[in-house]
Design a protein around this motif. Structure first.
Motif, mmCIF file in Angstrom:
data_model
loop_
_atom_site.group_PDB
_atom_site.id
_atom_site.type_symbol
_atom_site.label_atom_id
_atom_site.label_comp_id
_atom_site.label_asym_id
_atom_site.label_seq_id
_atom_site.Cartn_x
_atom_site.Cartn_y
_atom_site.Cartn_z
ATOM 1 N N ALA A 117 0.832 -1.201 0.000
ATOM 2 C CA ALA A 117 0.000 0.000 0.000
ATOM 3 C C ALA A 117 0.865 1.249 0.000
ATOM 4 N N ASP A 118 1.939 1.233 0.789
ATOM 5 C CA ASP A 118 2.842 2.385 0.828
ATOM 6 C C ASP A 118 3.541 2.583 -0.515
ATOM 7 N N THR A 119 3.962 1.470 -1.108
ATOM 8 C CA THR A 119 4.616 1.542 -2.416
ATOM 9 C C THR A 119 3.659 2.042 -3.486
ATOM 10 N N THR A 120 2.441 1.530 -3.474
ATOM 11 C CA THR A 120 1.447 1.924 -4.473
ATOM 12 C C THR A 120 1.071 3.400 -4.332
ATOM 13 N N ALA A 121 0.969 3.875 -3.090
ATOM 14 C CA ALA A 121 0.642 5.289 -2.870
ATOM 15 C C ALA A 121 1.723 6.184 -3.466
ATOM 16 N N ALA A 127 2.681 9.466 -10.630
ATOM 17 C CA ALA A 127 2.004 9.436 -11.928
ATOM 18 C C ALA A 127 1.449 10.794 -12.323
ATOM 19 N N GLY A 128 1.328 11.729 -11.379
ATOM 20 C CA GLY A 128 0.837 13.061 -11.714
ATOM 21 C C GLY A 128 -0.259 13.494 -10.770
ATOM 22 N N PRO A 132 -3.797 7.285 -11.246
ATOM 23 C CA PRO A 132 -4.447 6.264 -12.068
ATOM 24 C C PRO A 132 -5.421 5.422 -11.242
ATOM 25 N N ALA A 133 -6.499 5.019 -11.906
ATOM 26 C CA ALA A 133 -7.520 4.215 -11.213
ATOM 27 C C ALA A 133 -6.954 2.886 -10.728
ATOM 28 N N GLU A 134 -6.041 2.280 -11.530
ATOM 29 C CA GLU A 134 -5.463 1.000 -11.133
ATOM 30 C C GLU A 134 -4.661 1.135 -9.840
ATOM 31 N N SER A 135 -3.936 2.254 -9.737
ATOM 32 C CA SER A 135 -3.137 2.471 -8.538
ATOM 33 C C SER A 135 -4.034 2.656 -7.316
ATOM 34 N N ARG A 136 -5.102 3.397 -7.459
ATOM 35 C CA ARG A 136 -6.014 3.638 -6.341
ATOM 36 C C ARG A 136 -6.690 2.332 -5.910
ATOM 37 N N GLU A 137 -7.107 1.517 -6.877
ATOM 38 C CA GLU A 137 -7.761 0.255 -6.554
ATOM 39 C C GLU A 137 -6.799 -0.689 -5.824
ATOM 40 N N ARG A 138 -5.548 -0.712 -6.273
ATOM 41 C CA ARG A 138 -4.568 -1.585 -5.621
ATOM 42 C C ARG A 138 -4.311 -1.122 -4.189
ATOM 43 N N TYR A 139 -4.209 0.190 -3.988
ATOM 44 C CA TYR A 139 -4.006 0.730 -2.652
ATOM 45 C C TYR A 139 -5.197 0.377 -1.749
ATOM 46 N N ASP A 140 -6.399 0.603 -2.231
ATOM 47 C CA ASP A 140 -7.592 0.299 -1.429
ATOM 48 C C ASP A 140 -7.674 -1.192 -1.090
ATOM 49 N N LYS A 141 -7.309 -2.017 -2.049
ATOM 50 C CA LYS A 141 -7.334 -3.467 -1.811
ATOM 51 C C LYS A 141 -6.321 -3.858 -0.733
ATOM 52 N N ASP A 142 -5.126 -3.271 -0.775
ATOM 53 C CA ASP A 142 -4.108 -3.578 0.232
ATOM 54 C C ASP A 142 -4.568 -3.168 1.625
ATOM 55 N N ASN A 171 -4.043 -1.370 14.595
ATOM 56 C CA ASN A 171 -5.391 -0.808 14.442
ATOM 57 C C ASN A 171 -5.437 0.680 14.783
ATOM 58 N N GLU A 172 -4.587 1.109 15.701
ATOM 59 C CA GLU A 172 -4.549 2.527 16.057
ATOM 60 C C GLU A 172 -3.818 3.367 15.005
ATOM 61 N N GLN A 173 -2.740 2.812 14.443
ATOM 62 C CA GLN A 173 -1.902 3.593 13.533
ATOM 63 C C GLN A 173 -2.399 3.581 12.092
ATOM 64 N N LEU A 174 -3.109 2.544 11.698
ATOM 65 C CA LEU A 174 -3.535 2.450 10.304
ATOM 66 C C LEU A 174 -4.436 3.613 9.883
ATOM 67 N N PRO A 175 -5.449 4.013 10.661
ATOM 68 C CA PRO A 175 -6.265 5.172 10.244
ATOM 69 C C PRO A 175 -5.448 6.461 10.135
ATOM 70 N N ARG A 176 -4.445 6.631 10.976
ATOM 71 C CA ARG A 176 -3.603 7.822 10.893
ATOM 72 C C ARG A 176 -2.820 7.837 9.582
ATOM 73 N N TYR A 177 -2.310 6.661 9.217
ATOM 74 C CA TYR A 177 -1.554 6.577 7.963
ATOM 75 C C TYR A 177 -2.449 6.891 6.768
ATOM 76 N N THR A 178 -3.614 6.283 6.718
ATOM 77 C CA THR A 178 -4.505 6.522 5.572
ATOM 78 C C THR A 178 -4.946 7.978 5.521
ATOM 79 N N GLY A 179 -5.096 8.615 6.690
ATOM 80 C CA GLY A 179 -5.442 10.030 6.695
ATOM 81 C C GLY A 179 -4.340 10.885 6.086
ATOM 82 N N LEU A 180 -3.080 10.548 6.384
ATOM 83 C CA LEU A 180 -1.963 11.290 5.791
ATOM 84 C C LEU A 180 -1.893 11.091 4.282
ATOM 85 N N ILE A 181 -2.169 9.880 3.832
ATOM 86 C CA ILE A 181 -2.161 9.615 2.387
ATOM 87 C C ILE A 181 -3.240 10.437 1.690
ATOM 88 N N GLU A 182 -4.414 10.516 2.294
ATOM 89 C CA GLU A 182 -5.484 11.313 1.681
ATOM 90 C C GLU A 182 -5.110 12.794 1.622
#
Length: 476
Positions: A117-121, A127-128, A132-142, A171-182
């Motif tokens: 997920a970190d690599t895909t993000a 990519a700009g 890309p939709a493929e990258s977002r789908e792979r990240y969400d799947k991970d 479980n505590e750190q994962l939401p923080r990480y996804t928030g930073l990615i967004e």
């Protein structure tokens, strides 16, 4: 006129004694006999039983009864202990197949999902402004895979275990990480340089918090796998000792019977001997097969899986560092301030990848296992060449040229990474199947033995009692 004295008085006078006058209201003293002795002290049940046993041992029927009881007890104890010990080892082998190894594999999958997920993000960021939709789908799947596996792991671990603590941290750190990615994505879509800073901070969160916790979770589950594996392969020494003792006493009893009666066979004792011998041979054979299969599962499955997981994690780490090196553009240096930190981390990850692949190939025991490992090694070599070309473009100041060699569908390091990852996934699937097959065979080798030992133990004890009763009938 005088009167003669009374005879008693005269006799008393003659003896020089006078009778003592009787006191009114008293009972005349009675002559005392011999001192009365108290009742005999009572004896305990153990003393009585021991005396009866001693008396019984003085006669041949009594000795035969004692011998029959000892033989029956030995055979029953052999069957019962074998049932308990084999049940315990069978349970440990079942845990290896159905609990500890799947949890260890899930923990490795959590690590891979987070790292991917970190690599895909980072790849989507490069990519700009429009990911890309493929990258977002792979990240969400991970992220979804990591969350699902964490829920599964939490349901199968105790609240006070080391694994539970690491799951809580994840479980505590994962939401923080996804928030930073967004936040990084939002800034990137607006063309703001702040997006790169958020992405680097998210990577630090992943590198310093999430991945170490996932690694500790994997280590804890792997230790539990080793404990279950060791418990399943431990020899049942108590059962083996009781079995040998029962056979020795049965052989002595039949020799004694022959010496006293000159009869070669006693059907009851022969049946007890046969039952005990079958259980002992079955125990030795089943446990030998179980240990052999567990050794195969460990050498050609478990150890290979660990190396392949390490290789896949190293490839994911290398890809993430490769992407971040382009995003940071030299802004993050090593501690000595001389080199690009992400480039240095990429180099160390690629070294770990090639080393793990070489070790995994040595452990592969067939062509089906070696083929994907060889392909991963070949694709890793191509990846390193393409990365070297991209670095040359970047150092020459051609950022777009370097980016085109890293992100893209063809002739890029991203393509090489995907090929390496696909080959490692096939290798992991093969070794997982090898491990599951060997561990299942080990468990199945012990499945029927507990019931068989219990039944044969009861039959053997009955045979011993019948054999002794046949001799006792001759004394009636």
């Amino acid at each position: 006129m005088t009167y003669p004295p009374n005879a008693p008085a005269a006799q008393a006078t003659a003896q020089g004694t006078a009778p003592a006058p009787a006191r009114p209201g008293t009972v005349p003293a009675q002559p005392s006999g011999a001192p009365a002795s108290g009742p005999p002290a009572g004896r305990g049940a153990w003393a009585v039983g021991r005396e009866k046993l001693r008396e019984a041992a003085t006669t041949e029927p009594g000795r035969l009864q004692i011998l029959g009881a000892v033989l029956a007890l030995l055979v029953v104890a052999f069957g019962a202990v074998t049932t308990l010990e084999v049940t315990d080892r069978g349970s440990a082998a079942d845990d290896v197949v159905s609990r500890s190894q799947p949890l260890s594999a899930d923990a490795a999958a959590v690590y891979r999902s987070l790292a991917d997920a970190d690599t895909t993000a980072a790849s989507g960021f490069l990519a700009g402004t429009l990911e890309p939709a493929e990258s977002r789908e792979r990240y969400d799947k991970d992220i979804a895979t990591a969350a699902r596996l964490l829920v599964k792991a939490a349901a199968n671990t105790g609240d006070a275990s080391e694994s539970a603590r690491e799951i809580t941290t994840l479980n505590e750190q994962l939401p923080r990480y996804t928030g930073l990615i967004e936040r990084a994505r939002a800034a990137n879509r607006q063309g703001l340089p702040l997006g790169g800073a958020y992405l680097r901070y998210a990577n630090q969160q992943m590198t310093n918090e999430l991945l170490p916790a996932a690694e500790r979770l994997y280590a804890a589950e792997t230790r539990r796998l080793h404990e279950d594996d060791d418990a399943a392969r431990t020899w049942p020494f108590l059962s083996l000792g009781l079995g040998l003792l029962a056979l020795a006493v049965l052989a002595w009893a039949q020799r004694r019977n022959y010496a006293r009666t000159h009869r070669v066979f006693n059907q009851g004792l022969l049946a007890a001997t046969a039952a005990s011998l079958v259980v002992l041979i079955w125990l030795l054979a089943a446990h030998t097969v179980a240990r052999t299969e567990l050794n195969t599962a460990r050498a050609h499955g478990q150890e290979s899986l660990q190396l392949l997981n390490q290789a896949r994690i190293s490839s994911l780490t290398a890809r993430a560092n490769e992407n971040l090196a382009v995003v940071a553009r030299g802004a993050v240096l090593t501690e000595d301030g001389k080199n690009d930190k992400y480039e240095a981390d990429y180099t160390s990850s690629m070294t770990a990848l090639t080393t793990a692949l070489a070790s995994a190939r040595e452990l592969a025991d067939d062509d089906a296992g070696r083929s994907p490992v060889d392909e991963a090694a070949s694709r890793t070599g191509e990846w390193q060449k393409r990365h070297k070309a991209a670095r040359a473009e970047d150092e020459a100041g051609n950022f777009e040229g370097a980016l085109s060699r890293i992100v893209g569908a063809k002739e890029t390091t991203g393509q090489s990474f995907d090929q390496v990852d696909a080959a490692l996934e096939r290798a992991l699937a093969h070794e997982q199947a090898e491990f599951t097959r060997s561990a299942t065979d080990a468990r199945d080798a012990l499945t029927a033995l507990p019931l068989g030992a219990a039944v044969l133990g009861i039959l053997g004890a009955a045979g011993a009692v019948l054999g002794i009763n046949r001799r006792l009938s001759e004394y009636r």
